[in-house]
Design an enzyme around this catalytic site. Structure first.
Site, PDB file in Angstrom:
ATOM      1  N   ARG A 133     -19.480  -9.934   2.408  1.00  0.00           N
ATOM      2  CA  ARG A 133     -18.555  -9.585   3.497  1.00  0.00           C
ATOM      3  C   ARG A 133     -19.271  -9.526   4.851  1.00  0.00           C
ATOM      4  NH1 ARG A 133     -14.422  -5.072   1.291  1.00  0.00           N
ATOM      5  NH2 ARG A 133     -13.736  -6.105  -0.604  1.00  0.00           N
ATOM      6  N   ASP A 183      -4.273   3.877   9.086  1.00  0.00           N
ATOM      7  CA  ASP A 183      -5.422   3.352   8.345  1.00  0.00           C
ATOM      8  C   ASP A 183      -6.608   3.351   9.305  1.00  0.00           C
ATOM      9  OD1 ASP A 183      -5.533   1.563   5.527  1.00  0.00           O
ATOM     10  OD2 ASP A 183      -7.208   1.201   6.898  1.00  0.00           O
TER      11      ASP A 183
HETATM   12  C1  SAM Z   1      -7.115   0.266  -1.663  1.00  0.00           C
HETATM   13  S1  SAM Z   1      -6.320   0.506  -0.127  1.00  0.00           S
HETATM   14  C2  SAM Z   1      -4.928   1.485  -0.626  1.00  0.00           C
HETATM   15  C3  SAM Z   1      -3.673   1.082   0.095  1.00  0.00           C
HETATM   16  C4  SAM Z   1      -2.418   1.857  -0.307  1.00  0.00           C
HETATM   17  N1  SAM Z   1      -2.539   3.263  -0.018  1.00  0.00           N
HETATM   18  C5  SAM Z   1      -2.082   1.648  -1.759  1.00  0.00           C
HETATM   19  O1  SAM Z   1      -2.303   2.544  -2.570  1.00  0.00           O
HETATM   20  O2  SAM Z   1      -1.578   0.572  -2.120  1.00  0.00           O
HETATM   21  C6  SAM Z   1      -7.397   1.700   0.680  1.00  0.00           C
HETATM   22  C7  SAM Z   1      -7.163   1.791   2.179  1.00  0.00           C
HETATM   23  O3  SAM Z   1      -7.866   2.935   2.662  1.00  0.00           O
HETATM   24  C8  SAM Z   1      -8.362   2.631   3.949  1.00  0.00           C
HETATM   25  N2  SAM Z   1      -9.459   3.553   4.279  1.00  0.00           N
HETATM   26  C9  SAM Z   1     -10.721   3.576   3.795  1.00  0.00           C
HETATM   27  N3  SAM Z   1     -11.439   4.556   4.372  1.00  0.00           N
HETATM   28  C10 SAM Z   1     -10.607   5.197   5.229  1.00  0.00           C
HETATM   29  C11 SAM Z   1     -10.762   6.286   6.111  1.00  0.00           C
HETATM   30  N4  SAM Z   1     -11.930   6.932   6.250  1.00  0.00           N
HETATM   31  N5  SAM Z   1      -9.701   6.661   6.861  1.00  0.00           N
HETATM   32  C12 SAM Z   1      -8.506   6.014   6.750  1.00  0.00           C
HETATM   33  N6  SAM Z   1      -8.300   4.965   5.928  1.00  0.00           N
HETATM   34  C13 SAM Z   1      -9.341   4.557   5.168  1.00  0.00           C
HETATM   35  C14 SAM Z   1      -8.804   1.183   3.830  1.00  0.00           C
HETATM   36  O4  SAM Z   1      -8.922   0.554   5.089  1.00  0.00           O
HETATM   37  C15 SAM Z   1      -7.696   0.591   2.950  1.00  0.00           C
HETATM   38  O5  SAM Z   1      -6.696  -0.017   3.709  1.00  0.00           O
END
Ligand code: SAM
Length: 276
Positions: A46, A145
Site C-alpha cells: 500500500r 471516518d
Molecule cells: C472495516 S471498515 C468498517 C466499515 C463499517 N463500519 C462496516 O462495518 O461495514 C473500518 C473503518 O474504520 C475506519 N477507521 C480506522 N481507524 C479509525 C479511526 N481512528 N477513527 C475513525 N475511523 C477509523 C477506516 O478508515 C475504515 O473505513
C-alpha cells in the site's frame, strides 16, 4: 514474533524491519491502529504506491516526509486503513434499528462512527426513511471516518450495481438510480437519501468528537478490532457517555463487550445498552 519480510530482492523498494516499525509507530499515534507483524506485506504494497506517486526512491525518504507533512500523514492513514463494508452488512442490526425507532420515537441522532465508503450510513438512512415514511425525518444521521478518501466516495453515493444485488426490489427502486451510458453498471443513491446523512471527518482518537448533545444510537462496527484493548475500552466509555440510558450501541460481529458489565449490557447479538 519476527515480521515475515518478503525477500528484498523481489521488492521495488528496500523495506526492512526498522521501516515497518516506524510505520507501525506512526499509524498507532495517528489513528490508534495496531498493526500485527503479519501486516508487513500489506504495508509494503500500500505504501509503495505512495512512493511511486511521489517519485521517491526509498522508505527512508518517504517516512521522513510523512513526519514533516500533515497532508502526507493523511494520505498515509488513508493508504493503511481497511475499508471493507457493504449495504446491510450484518442485517440483524438494521432490523434492530427499525424496532428501536418504533419504540423510541424521540430518537434525534444516530452516529455511524466508522462509515467507510457510505454503504452503512445509507443503509441506516433507508431504514429511517422507511420507518418515518419520509426523507425528512426528525432524525439526524451523522456518518464519520478518519479516511478522507472513503468519505469523498461516500458523499458521491455512486456504487457498482452489483453492490445492491441483495437488496429488495422496492429498496433498489426507491433509493437508487441506475446509471446509463457511461455510467452503465453503476447505481447512485437518490439525492433525498444522500441529504439525510451528514458526513464528517472524525478520528476516533481525537479528544472531542464534536457532539454537543446526546446521541441515541451509535453504530461503531468493525473498527474497534483495529485498536488495542485499553483503547477500545476508553472509546467505549466515551461513547457510553454520549448515549442516553435507553440508547443503543451497535458493535461489529467480532467485537464482544459482554464482559464490560460496568459500561454496557447486552440487548441482542452484538447490541448493547449503556449502563447508566
Ligand atoms: C472495516 S471498515 C468498517 C466499515 C463499517 N463500519 C462496516 O462495518 O461495514 C473500518 C473503518 O474504520 C475506519 N477507521 C480506522 N481507524 C479509525 C479511526 N481512528 N477513527 C475513525 N475511523 C477509523 C477506516 O478508515 C475504515 O473505513
Amino acid at each position: 514474533m519476527a515480521a515475515v519480510v518478503t525477500p528484498a530482492a523481489q521488492r521495488e523498494f528496500a523495506f526492512n524491519r526498522s521501516d515497518f516499525e516506524k510505520v507501525r509507530k506512526t499509524l498507532m499515534s495517528q489513528a490508534g491502529i495496531r498493526l500485527a507483524d503479519s501486516k508487513d506485506g500489506m504495508v509494503y504494497s500500500r505504501l509503495a504506491r505512495r512512493l511511486r506517486a511521489l517519485n521517491m526512491d526509498s522508505f527512508n525518504e518517504y517516512l521522513a516526509y510523512v513526519a514533516s507533512s500533515t497532508d502526507e500523514q493523511e494520505q498515509f492513514v488513508n493508504a493503511l486503513t481497511t475499508n471493507l463494508t457493504s449495504f446491510f452488512r450484518e442485517p440483524h442490526h438494521f432490523d434492530a434499528l427499525a424496532r428501536y425507532l418504533h419504540e423510541h420515537p424521540e430518537t434525534h441522532t444516530i452516529w455511524c462512527a466508522a462509515s467507510s465508503t457510505g454503504e452503512e450510513p445509507y443503509s441506516i438512512a433507508m431504514v429511517v426513511a422507511e420507518v418515518y415514511g419520509s426523507y425528512k425525518p426528525p432524525v439526524n444521521i451523522v456518518a464519520s471516518d478518519i479516511d478522507s478518501n472513503v468519505l469523498a466516495t461516500a458523499q458521491r453515493g455512486v456504487y457498482a450495481a452489483n453492490s445492491i444485488e441483495k437488496l429488495s426490489n422496492s429498496r433498489k427502486q426507491q433509493f437508487f438510480h441506475r446509471g446509463t451510458g457511461n455510467n452503465t453498471g453503476k447505481v447512485k443513491v437518490v439525492d433525498e437519501l444522500r441529504n439525510m446523512v451528514t458526513f464528517k471527518k472524525i478520528n476516533l482518537q481525537q479528544a472531542d468528537w464534536g457532539f454537543r448533545r446526546e446521541v441515541n444510537v451509535i453504530f461503531c462496527r468493525n473498527v474497534m478490532i483495529y485498536f488495542d484493548k485499553p483503547t477500545q475500552l476508553e472509546l467505549l466509555a466515551r461513547m457510553v457517555d454520549l448515549l442516553p440510558a435507553d440508547g443503543m450501541y451497535v458493535a461489529g460481529h467480532s467485537e464482544n463487550f459482554n464482559l464490560q458489565t460496568d459500561l454496557v449490557r447486552p440487548m441482542g447479538k452484538t447490541l448493547y445498552r449503556p449502563v447508566k
